[in-house]
Design an enzyme around this catalytic site. Structure first.
Site, PDB file in Angstrom:
ATOM      1  N   SER A  41       0.088   7.900 -15.029  1.00  0.00           N
ATOM      2  CA  SER A  41       0.780   7.778 -13.753  1.00  0.00           C
ATOM      3  C   SER A  41       1.013   6.296 -13.526  1.00  0.00           C
ATOM      4  O   SER A  41       0.077   5.507 -13.497  1.00  0.00           O
ATOM      5  CB  SER A  41      -0.090   8.361 -12.644  1.00  0.00           C
ATOM      6  N   ASP A  64      -1.857   6.182  -1.294  1.00  0.00           N
ATOM      7  CA  ASP A  64      -0.449   6.071  -0.915  1.00  0.00           C
ATOM      8  C   ASP A  64      -0.039   7.064   0.161  1.00  0.00           C
ATOM      9  O   ASP A  64       0.849   6.787   0.957  1.00  0.00           O
ATOM     10  CB  ASP A  64       0.438   6.210  -2.161  1.00  0.00           C
ATOM     11  N   ASP A 111       5.760  13.145  -9.901  1.00  0.00           N
ATOM     12  CA  ASP A 111       5.364  13.709  -8.598  1.00  0.00           C
ATOM     13  C   ASP A 111       6.554  13.949  -7.680  1.00  0.00           C
ATOM     14  O   ASP A 111       6.626  14.963  -6.991  1.00  0.00           O
ATOM     15  CB  ASP A 111       4.383  12.763  -7.878  1.00  0.00           C
ATOM     16  N   ARG A 147       4.471  -0.245  -0.184  1.00  0.00           N
ATOM     17  CA  ARG A 147       4.590   1.024   0.552  1.00  0.00           C
ATOM     18  C   ARG A 147       5.179   0.881   1.956  1.00  0.00           C
ATOM     19  O   ARG A 147       6.039   1.677   2.349  1.00  0.00           O
ATOM     20  CB  ARG A 147       3.237   1.767   0.602  1.00  0.00           C
TER      21      ARG A 147
HETATM   22  N1  ARG Z   1      -4.849   2.274  -6.784  1.00  0.00           N
HETATM   23  C1  ARG Z   1      -3.692   1.525  -6.431  1.00  0.00           C
HETATM   24  C2  ARG Z   1      -3.475   1.540  -4.956  1.00  0.00           C
HETATM   25  O1  ARG Z   1      -3.913   2.436  -4.305  1.00  0.00           O
HETATM   26  C3  ARG Z   1      -2.476   1.912  -7.220  1.00  0.00           C
HETATM   27  C4  ARG Z   1      -1.970   3.307  -7.082  1.00  0.00           C
HETATM   28  C5  ARG Z   1      -0.766   3.406  -7.902  1.00  0.00           C
HETATM   29  N2  ARG Z   1      -0.272   4.684  -8.149  1.00  0.00           N
HETATM   30  C6  ARG Z   1       0.029   5.138  -9.375  1.00  0.00           C
HETATM   31  N3  ARG Z   1       0.737   6.218  -9.451  1.00  0.00           N
HETATM   32  N4  ARG Z   1      -0.368   4.583 -10.476  1.00  0.00           N
HETATM   33  O2  ARG Z   1      -2.862   0.652  -4.428  1.00  0.00           O
END
Ligand code: ARG
Length: 398
Positions: free
Chosen positions: A173, A122, A13, A92
């Site tokens: 991902s 995110d 990404d 984050r």
């Molecule tokens: N669903 C989780 C969250 O929102 C993990 C997201 C992780 N992203 C990824 N690219 N796998 O915290």
């Protein structure tokens, strides 16, 4: 002269953002990778890709801060969002904060760019963090703006010759940091599809785990894990070692249906061996030192904390209030918890604390210092209102 800073993980990404920005006429592109304890190969890969893509690359080492201030805070709140130890979520705010420092030092920038899609959580967390720490710089979300699918990103990367590892078959991902690893996408999007062994990197399958159990002792002070098997360690080394040990024994795989902020249900897979081990130990100690009302209330506090952190609202006023409450309780979360790891299972087998609210003498069946007769009246009046209700219920039903 148009200048952008890309918050760069080195993954698909964020990689495609760079040629896309060039096409838009950005001629000075900086990338920043914040090291929050992801495997060092990931950091190196980001650096190599940045070199290929000819960006001015910055690596910010935030491992210690992440371990000590973020993971240990998550531990104090037994981080749990419906089974997810919040590994991606807690990183984050720190990534945004440290990226904002690059903006301050290397600016002015025309924009900060992130690679979050329009479907996930995110985007909320990163953009809130950037608005908090770099309020004057416009934010661009290129994947969301272009409404790109993952396959379209791969096609685009192939067309412009951007370095990526994904192919249309291996489309996972992945997001990693010290507190855990999350894997989603591809065939995992079918909640009925069993995760293939290949998605796991930090945990062995129970089948391949050692045939004899391993006992591990975690020492706590003020709710923070401070030692492992009697060895005092800094937060970073301790969590790394917890990841290694629990992962070796196949502990820490999580497969859940997760409710995202926007209301989408998604299937998520995680490997959080260290977090799972440490949280189990921390909970065991809280159950020894906390009074019953405190335990009930702490569960509510933990759930509120998890909800705020899932939404990326680190530093919200309620977050501060909950932290003050937790700090008061954590003063007594001191002691040692013994756990057994064996072929995918994790069992607490012992706990001790100088602040235990437990009296072996009073609880023991073999002790007579507590006069059992003192209970008679209390037991005789137990359930009075339930009893009264059962009487009128007979009339109601009759
Ligand atoms: N669903 C989780 C969250 O929102 C993990 C997201 C992780 N992203 C990824 N690219 N796998 O915290």
């Amino acid at each position: 002269m148009k200048k952008a800073l890309v918050v760069y993980s080195g993954g698909l990404d964020t990689t495609v953002c760079i040629p896309a920005l060039r096409e838009e006429g950005f001629d000075e592109i900086h990338t920043v990778t914040v090291d929050v304890g992801q495997p060092s190969e990931d950091i190196e890969q980001a650096t190599q890709r940045a070199e290929i893509l000819k960006t001015q690359h910055h690596v910010v080492d935030a491992k210690m801060e992440f371990a000590s201030d973020y993971c240990m805070t998550a531990l104090a709140f037994n981080a749990d969002y419906f089974g997810y130890p919040l590994s991606t979520a807690i990183a984050r705010p720190l990534i945004a904060k440290r990226a904002a420092e690059v903006v301050e030092k290397g600016g002015p920038f025309d924009c900060i760019v992130h690679g979050c899609t329009g479907k996930g959580n995110d985007q909320f967390r990163i953009e809130y963090g950037l608005r908090l720490h770099a309020p004057d710089v416009p934010i661009r979300a290129l994947i969301r703006e272009r409404n790109w699918t993952r396959s379209e990103e791969i096609e685009y990367a192939e067309r412009v010759g951007a370095p990526i590892a994904q192919s249309k078959d291996k489309i996972w991902s992945i997001d990693e940091n010290l507190w855990g690893r999350s894997i989603e996408g591809g065939r995992l999007e079918d909640p009925n599809y069993e995760p293939p062994e290949e998605i796991f990197q930090w945990t062995r399958s129970a089948l391949d785990a050692p045939d004899s159990p391993q006992v591990v002792e975690i020492g706590f002070e003020c709710g923070r894990a401070v030692s492992l098997d009697g060895r005092r360690m800094d937060a970073l080394s301790l969590i790394q070692e917890a990841n290694r040990l629990a992962g070796l024994h196949g502990v820490g795989r999580i497969d859940i249906m997760e409710d995202r902020m926007i209301g989408l249900k998604v299937r998520e897979n995680y490997e959080c061996p260290g977090a799972v081990l440490l949280i189990a130990a921390h909970k065991a100690l809280e159950s020894l030192v906390c009074a019953p009302h405190e335990r009930r209330f702490k569960n509510l506090v933990d759930a509120e904390w998890a909800d705020l952190v899932y939404k990326g609202l680190w530093g919200d006023p309620l977050f501060e209030d909950l932290a003050a409450f937790a700090a008061q309780i954590q003063k007594r979360v001191e002691g040692i918890v013994t756990l057994k790891l064996f072929k995918g299972s994790l069992t607490v087998v012992g706990r001790t604390s100088p602040w235990a609210l437990y009296s072996e003498a009073d609880a023991s069946f073999d002790d007579s210092s507590f006069d059992q007769n003192a209970m008679t009246g209390m037991v005789q009046t137990h359930g009075m209102s339930s009893l009264l209700y059962s009487r009128i219920q007979q009339k109601l039903d009759g």
